[in-house]
Scaffold this active site. Sequence first.
Site, short mmCIF file in Angstrom:
data_model
loop_
_atom_site.label_atom_id
_atom_site.label_comp_id
_atom_site.label_asym_id
_atom_site.label_seq_id
_atom_site.Cartn_x
_atom_site.Cartn_y
_atom_site.Cartn_z
N GLU A 341 -27.41 -35.53 -34.96
CA GLU A 341 -26.43 -36.37 -34.26
C GLU A 341 -27.07 -37.14 -33.11
O GLU A 341 -26.39 -37.58 -32.19
CB GLU A 341 -25.25 -35.52 -33.77
CG GLU A 341 -24.43 -34.96 -34.94
CD GLU A 341 -23.65 -33.70 -34.61
OE1 GLU A 341 -23.74 -33.24 -33.46
OE2 GLU A 341 -22.96 -33.18 -35.50
N ASP A 365 -25.37 -25.80 -32.87
CA ASP A 365 -24.14 -25.78 -32.10
C ASP A 365 -24.05 -24.43 -31.41
O ASP A 365 -24.32 -23.39 -32.03
CB ASP A 365 -22.92 -25.91 -33.01
CG ASP A 365 -22.64 -27.34 -33.46
OD1 ASP A 365 -23.38 -28.25 -33.06
OD2 ASP A 365 -21.69 -27.52 -34.23
#
Length: 595
Positions: A341, A365
């Site tokens: 990302e 994450d």
Amino acid sequence: MKTYPKIGIRPTIDGRQGGVRESLEEKAMKMAQAAKKLIENSLYYADGTPVQCVLASRTIGGSGDAGIVQQEFTGKNIVATLSVTPSWCYGTETMDLDPNTIKAIWGFNGTERPGAVYLAAAMSGYAQKGIPAFKIYGHDVQELDDDTIPVDVQEKILSFARGAIAVGQMKGKSYVNIGASSMGIAGSQVDISFFEDYLGMLVEFVDMTEILRRIHLEIFDPIEYDKALNWIKENCREGIDINEGKDLPDIVKKSKVIPADKDWEFIAKQAIIIRDILYRNEKLGDLGWEEEARGRNAIAGGFQGQRQWTDWLPNGDFTEAIMASTFDWNGPRQVTAFATENDTLNGVSMLLGTLLTNKAPIFSDVRTYWSPESVKRVTGKELTGKAKNGIIHLINSGASALDGTAAAKDKDGNKTMKEFWNMTNEDVQSCLKATDWCRANYEYFRGGGFSSHFKTEAELPVTLIRVNLIKGIGPTLQIAEGYTCVIDEDIHQILDERTDKTWPTTWFAPNLGECGFETVYDVMNHWGANHGAFVHGHIGSDLITLASMLRIPVTLHNVPRERIFRPNIFEGAGTKALETADFEICRLLGPLYKK
């Protein structure tokens, strides 16, 4: 020819001719030679080459000698200097005052000559001038004829050298943004000033359409492509297809433009093209694409992916995972900190971790805190061992370095993570066998692709890292040392499937006890962003040392006080509230490359 950042070794002595200087020459040089040998035999650049030091040709007894040595160092890419002395020297006359080097002094702890007195005097001089310098002084008194380096001194010299070499390897290199902001994630909205002022790095921007241009015009090495695709077919086994049996909406069905049976071909091209964008590839010049052959002088990068790419094209999970791994279709090779990302701040977190360890950085994450009570309620079973106080689920949306499987083995047969030059063929195959590639969930990744799926199956010491940006303060660093956990398989399966069973999972238990680390929940609650990167080993102290060189304050860490090693000037702002002192000195000094 590649020019590596080097450490200059400066032996300093009392310059009085007529017996004093002459009696110190041999001892000072032996200290310098021992320090040089220690660094060169212990540390490596990111490409596996041993770190290089430059030893001054003479001892430094005054400003005349200092000037000659300064000339010797000029043009040799000296990023830091380590001055060593067994005796009193003439303070500011012998100190390294070059504004472009990171500085440390090792003062011999002995009684015959006051090396400690010079060390203190030099540190006082540096503080008065506002110059940070690391103070290295052994805990125990040594005999003058003892030429060994005590263990505590070795640790400080190596911590200083590791940090300095990391600084040098970043300087002048590029972070390559492929794409732009991903899904409103602030970390993917690059702050150019941060990279320039604190890291000495350039920021490059490449639109994702550049990948499509190179695919369409075949701007890639066809031999390399065939090699990569064949390797993928032989080694990357497919896992579950989570889309089977689903009645997908028309908007999802019509969004996939690459047929499912052609995904791997597209992905192989994408992987080699992104590597070519970052690095030089002279084969492209042979094909007539001379500009593209030059690369972008990268040391790190990131790929936006979501959503403008993944809504219609195969995702970047394979590329992101394999770039950060210690191997690919060409065998073991240097890792690249490459961010999912395009979270540039997590990309930097990856970069700091891998430069200090030379091991693969694992992007994740920081997904869920599972309390012991929640686990018992959901699974009917209890967490044990390192996990007994609760765990944090580290799981990326499909892309983590395959070294995160912990399938490599050390010399005793224990699972571990290694530098690429220590990876054997058996290690590579074990990591590949511990990973399957699950077809992407079309509801999230309409263009398809494959996600690296594994779980970390060993209890390993690791350090979780995050760089944050705070308006009015600037960059800050968070560090959490802890362990990966192997939990009961039934517990793992239930918890994992509540998230996404096609993604790579690591169960993390931070070490508790320090301020901010009272409970596992506190760590999760204090974490500054949705992402983190971890590397093998407890390297929190080295990260603190590196952060002090870059003038980045540390806002959260669980490193015991006795392991903290910063320049002596930090103690000038107080020895009780170390966090406050860190902020104050970093603010006072400003960024390492301030304009």
